[in-house]
Design a protein around this motif. Structure first.
Motif, PDB file in Angstrom:
ATOM      1  N   ILE A 156       0.818  -1.223   0.000  1.00  0.00           N
ATOM      2  CA  ILE A 156       0.000   0.000   0.000  1.00  0.00           C
ATOM      3  C   ILE A 156       0.852   1.273   0.000  1.00  0.00           C
ATOM      4  N   PRO A 157       1.876   1.422   0.873  1.00  0.00           N
ATOM      5  CA  PRO A 157       2.724   2.622   0.788  1.00  0.00           C
ATOM      6  C   PRO A 157       3.383   2.794  -0.570  1.00  0.00           C
ATOM      7  N   LEU A 158       3.805   1.713  -1.201  1.00  0.00           N
ATOM      8  CA  LEU A 158       4.438   1.819  -2.512  1.00  0.00           C
ATOM      9  C   LEU A 158       3.460   2.341  -3.560  1.00  0.00           C
ATOM     10  N   LEU A 159       2.212   1.886  -3.491  1.00  0.00           N
ATOM     11  CA  LEU A 159       1.204   2.410  -4.418  1.00  0.00           C
ATOM     12  C   LEU A 159       0.996   3.907  -4.226  1.00  0.00           C
ATOM     13  N   LEU A 160       0.937   4.350  -2.970  1.00  0.00           N
ATOM     14  CA  LEU A 160       0.746   5.777  -2.690  1.00  0.00           C
ATOM     15  C   LEU A 160       1.954   6.599  -3.144  1.00  0.00           C
ATOM     16  N   ILE A 161       3.138   6.085  -2.923  1.00  0.00           N
ATOM     17  CA  ILE A 161       4.333   6.802  -3.367  1.00  0.00           C
ATOM     18  C   ILE A 161       4.366   6.892  -4.891  1.00  0.00           C
ATOM     19  N   SER A 162       3.997   5.799  -5.583  1.00  0.00           N
ATOM     20  CA  SER A 162       3.986   5.799  -7.043  1.00  0.00           C
ATOM     21  C   SER A 162       2.987   6.809  -7.584  1.00  0.00           C
ATOM     22  N   ASN A 183       4.374  12.053  -8.798  1.00  0.00           N
ATOM     23  CA  ASN A 183       4.159  12.959  -9.932  1.00  0.00           C
ATOM     24  C   ASN A 183       3.893  14.391  -9.479  1.00  0.00           C
ATOM     25  N   TYR A 184       3.478  14.554  -8.245  1.00  0.00           N
ATOM     26  CA  TYR A 184       3.136  15.893  -7.737  1.00  0.00           C
ATOM     27  C   TYR A 184       4.269  16.498  -6.906  1.00  0.00           C
ATOM     28  N   VAL A 185       5.393  15.835  -6.873  1.00  0.00           N
ATOM     29  CA  VAL A 185       6.544  16.341  -6.136  1.00  0.00           C
ATOM     30  C   VAL A 185       7.552  16.902  -7.137  1.00  0.00           C
ATOM     31  N   ASN A 186       8.160  17.998  -6.798  1.00  0.00           N
ATOM     32  CA  ASN A 186       9.109  18.665  -7.690  1.00  0.00           C
ATOM     33  C   ASN A 186      10.438  17.910  -7.664  1.00  0.00           C
ATOM     34  N   ILE A 187      10.585  17.010  -8.635  1.00  0.00           N
ATOM     35  CA  ILE A 187      11.787  16.191  -8.721  1.00  0.00           C
ATOM     36  C   ILE A 187      12.338  16.300 -10.144  1.00  0.00           C
ATOM     37  N   GLY A 235      12.417   9.424 -13.219  1.00  0.00           N
ATOM     38  CA  GLY A 235      12.350   8.156 -13.948  1.00  0.00           C
ATOM     39  C   GLY A 235      12.927   7.004 -13.140  1.00  0.00           C
ATOM     40  N   PHE A 236      14.053   7.248 -12.486  1.00  0.00           N
ATOM     41  CA  PHE A 236      14.666   6.202 -11.665  1.00  0.00           C
ATOM     42  C   PHE A 236      13.761   5.814 -10.499  1.00  0.00           C
ATOM     43  N   ILE A 237      13.149   6.842  -9.862  1.00  0.00           N
ATOM     44  CA  ILE A 237      12.276   6.570  -8.714  1.00  0.00           C
ATOM     45  C   ILE A 237      11.052   5.775  -9.148  1.00  0.00           C
ATOM     46  N   THR A 271      10.737   3.771 -11.781  1.00  0.00           N
ATOM     47  CA  THR A 271      11.111   2.406 -12.137  1.00  0.00           C
ATOM     48  C   THR A 271      11.346   1.559 -10.897  1.00  0.00           C
ATOM     49  N   THR A 272      12.070   2.130  -9.930  1.00  0.00           N
ATOM     50  CA  THR A 272      12.351   1.399  -8.690  1.00  0.00           C
ATOM     51  C   THR A 272      11.071   1.096  -7.926  1.00  0.00           C
ATOM     52  N   THR A 273      10.184   2.098  -7.857  1.00  0.00           N
ATOM     53  CA  THR A 273       8.915   1.907  -7.145  1.00  0.00           C
ATOM     54  C   THR A 273       8.071   0.826  -7.813  1.00  0.00           C
ATOM     55  N   ASN A 274       8.022   0.844  -9.159  1.00  0.00           N
ATOM     56  CA  ASN A 274       7.242  -0.170  -9.877  1.00  0.00           C
ATOM     57  C   ASN A 274       7.789  -1.570  -9.634  1.00  0.00           C
ATOM     58  N   ILE A 275       9.109  -1.689  -9.576  1.00  0.00           N
ATOM     59  CA  ILE A 275       9.720  -2.997  -9.320  1.00  0.00           C
ATOM     60  C   ILE A 275       9.299  -3.524  -7.955  1.00  0.00           C
ATOM     61  N   PHE A 276       9.364  -2.670  -6.945  1.00  0.00           N
ATOM     62  CA  PHE A 276       8.987  -3.109  -5.601  1.00  0.00           C
ATOM     63  C   PHE A 276       7.486  -3.368  -5.483  1.00  0.00           C
ATOM     64  N   ILE A 277       6.673  -2.625  -6.256  1.00  0.00           N
ATOM     65  CA  ILE A 277       5.228  -2.897  -6.265  1.00  0.00           C
ATOM     66  C   ILE A 277       4.967  -4.290  -6.841  1.00  0.00           C
ATOM     67  N   ILE A 278       5.644  -4.616  -7.942  1.00  0.00           N
ATOM     68  CA  ILE A 278       5.473  -5.943  -8.551  1.00  0.00           C
ATOM     69  C   ILE A 278       5.898  -7.036  -7.585  1.00  0.00           C
ATOM     70  N   LEU A 279       7.054  -6.851  -6.934  1.00  0.00           N
ATOM     71  CA  LEU A 279       7.532  -7.847  -5.970  1.00  0.00           C
ATOM     72  C   LEU A 279       6.566  -8.002  -4.806  1.00  0.00           C
ATOM     73  N   SER A 280       6.062  -6.878  -4.308  1.00  0.00           N
ATOM     74  CA  SER A 280       5.141  -6.932  -3.176  1.00  0.00           C
ATOM     75  C   SER A 280       3.825  -7.598  -3.568  1.00  0.00           C
ATOM     76  N   PHE A 281       3.317  -7.272  -4.764  1.00  0.00           N
ATOM     77  CA  PHE A 281       2.070  -7.877  -5.227  1.00  0.00           C
ATOM     78  C   PHE A 281       2.244  -9.380  -5.438  1.00  0.00           C
ATOM     79  N   CYS A 282       3.401  -9.773  -5.974  1.00  0.00           N
ATOM     80  CA  CYS A 282       3.701 -11.198  -6.146  1.00  0.00           C
ATOM     81  C   CYS A 282       3.742 -11.902  -4.793  1.00  0.00           C
ATOM     82  N   SER A 283       4.337 -11.220  -3.798  1.00  0.00           N
ATOM     83  CA  SER A 283       4.392 -11.789  -2.446  1.00  0.00           C
ATOM     84  C   SER A 283       2.992 -11.995  -1.875  1.00  0.00           C
ATOM     85  N   VAL A 284       2.109 -11.018  -2.101  1.00  0.00           N
ATOM     86  CA  VAL A 284       0.734 -11.136  -1.607  1.00  0.00           C
ATOM     87  C   VAL A 284       0.031 -12.327  -2.263  1.00  0.00           C
TER      88      VAL A 284
END
Length: 361
Positions: free
Chosen positions: A65-71, A75-79, A85-87, A89-102
């Motif tokens: 859930i936190p990873l989904l909210l961060i993802s 987009n609304y944070v000045n980065i 792009g790196f953030i 990609t990294t967030t999506n990877i951890f979301i996939i891993l977490s969803f697979c774990s669930v």
């Protein structure tokens, strides 16, 4: 959330990012707390299911859930675009891993519920053992497929790999042939496992004799089978062993098993009291299923006669205990009542030795 970060546009760049992570973690903790409380509340109505859910889902939803909210909020944070792009990609990877774990944890919950429904501790457990064997193998295959899809999605999250996707697909045929030759043995084992899971020459808890060893099927994995031997050793065999070699399965169609005990006695042993005591021993033990009891003289030699005792039990472990129990009781009976009928060697003296023996008498 966009309005909140808009109000912080004048703040340092790291403040919205820290606030996003903090809020996401807080929402994750709160969601996890509410979910666990809901599961514990419903345990009173379906204790087994919700207890299993609590055991397996504890900890997995906290990251998802936190990873989904961060993802969603990044987009609304000045980065800077490079860092964004790196953030992502990294967030999506951890979301996939977490969803697979669930999903894997939910598969484990489903397995536990099915195991409860198909209990193999009952006496007539043939159908339960059949279904359990299929459940265990299907679960392992499902997890392998799920992990493979997860890794594929992670690789596709990198723009470079997506860009060369056509080239990769074009070479997939050649790569598949190469991989097929390299993993030929593993693929044979995998297909042999699928064959065993559904044709079922062996099932979980079957009593078998393999490699001249007596034991029970303890595990059926993707590539190997574990046999628990009578002395608690484990015999590990490739799964193809059971499709390519003959073996004995004592509980193929029924959990009931026929046990035998052999006694070697002198010809002076009367059979009637032996048969009566055998029937008495069986009637006094709950190990016997009251189906079969047979006492027969199966062989004779110049020294002894062979008595075979046959009896049935509900399953193979019980049959082993019953055989040991009957053997002990029958030997005790013979020792106390007919000790002269235990095996002994008869000799005939011939010649001078015999004359000396007669003179001594």
């Amino acid at each position: 959330m966009p309005f909140l970060f808009g109000e912080l546009s004048g703040a340092p760049a790291w403040v919205p990012a820290v606030l996003l992570v903090t809020l996401s973690l807080a929402v994750g903790f709160l969601t996890r707390f509410i979910l666990l409380q809901f599961i514990r509340y419903w345990q009173s109505r379906d204790r087994k299911l919700f207890k299993s859910l609590e055991k397996h889902l504890r900890g997995s939803m906290f990251l998802f859930i936190p990873l989904l909210l961060i993802s969603a909020g990044v987009n609304y944070v000045n980065i800077e675009p490079e860092s964004l792009g790196f953030i992502k990609t990294t967030t999506n990877i951890f979301i996939i891993l977490s969803f697979c774990s669930v999903l894997i944890r939910l598969i484990n919950v489903a397995e536990e519920m099915l195991f409860i429904r198909y209990d193999i501790t009952i006496s007539n457990n043939l159908r339960a053992r059949k279904i359990r064997t299929q459940i265990m193998y299907v679960k392992k295959v499902a997890i392998v497929v799920l992990v493979t899809l997860c890794l594929s999605l992670i690789l596709l999250s990198f723009p470079g790999i997506r860009k060369f996707g056509t080239t990769i697909l074009a070479g997939a045929g050649v790569a598949g042939i190469i991989i097929g030759f390299a993993l030929q043995k593993s693929l044979v084992n995998l297909f042999a496992g699928i064959q065993i899971a559904f044709t079922q020459p062996i099932k979980i808890d079957d009593a078998v004799v393999v490699e001249k060893e007596w034991g029970w099927i303890e595990e059926i994995n993707l590539t190997y089978v574990v046999v628990r031997l009578w002395d608690l050793r484990r015999l590990v065999l490739p799964i193809t062993y059971f499709t390519e070699n003959p073996f004995q399965n004592w509980t193929r169609n029924n959990a009931q098993i026929l046990g035998s005990v052999f006694l070697y006695l002198d010809y002076s042993m009367p059979l009637a009291p032996l048969r009566q005591h055998f029937e008495k021993v069986l009637s006094e033990t709950p190990l016997w299923d009251q189906q079969t009891q047979v006492l027969q003289v199966t062989e004779t030699t110049e020294k002894t006669m062979t008595i075979r005792l046959l009896m049935t039990a509900q399953n193979s472990p019980t049959a082993w205990d019953l055989r040991c129990y009957v053997r002990e009781k029958m030997i005790e009976f013979i020792q106390q009542n007919y000790p002269q009928s235990l095996p002994h060697v008869r000799t005939t003296l011939i010649g001078p030795a015999a004359e000396g023996a007669e003179m001594s008498h």
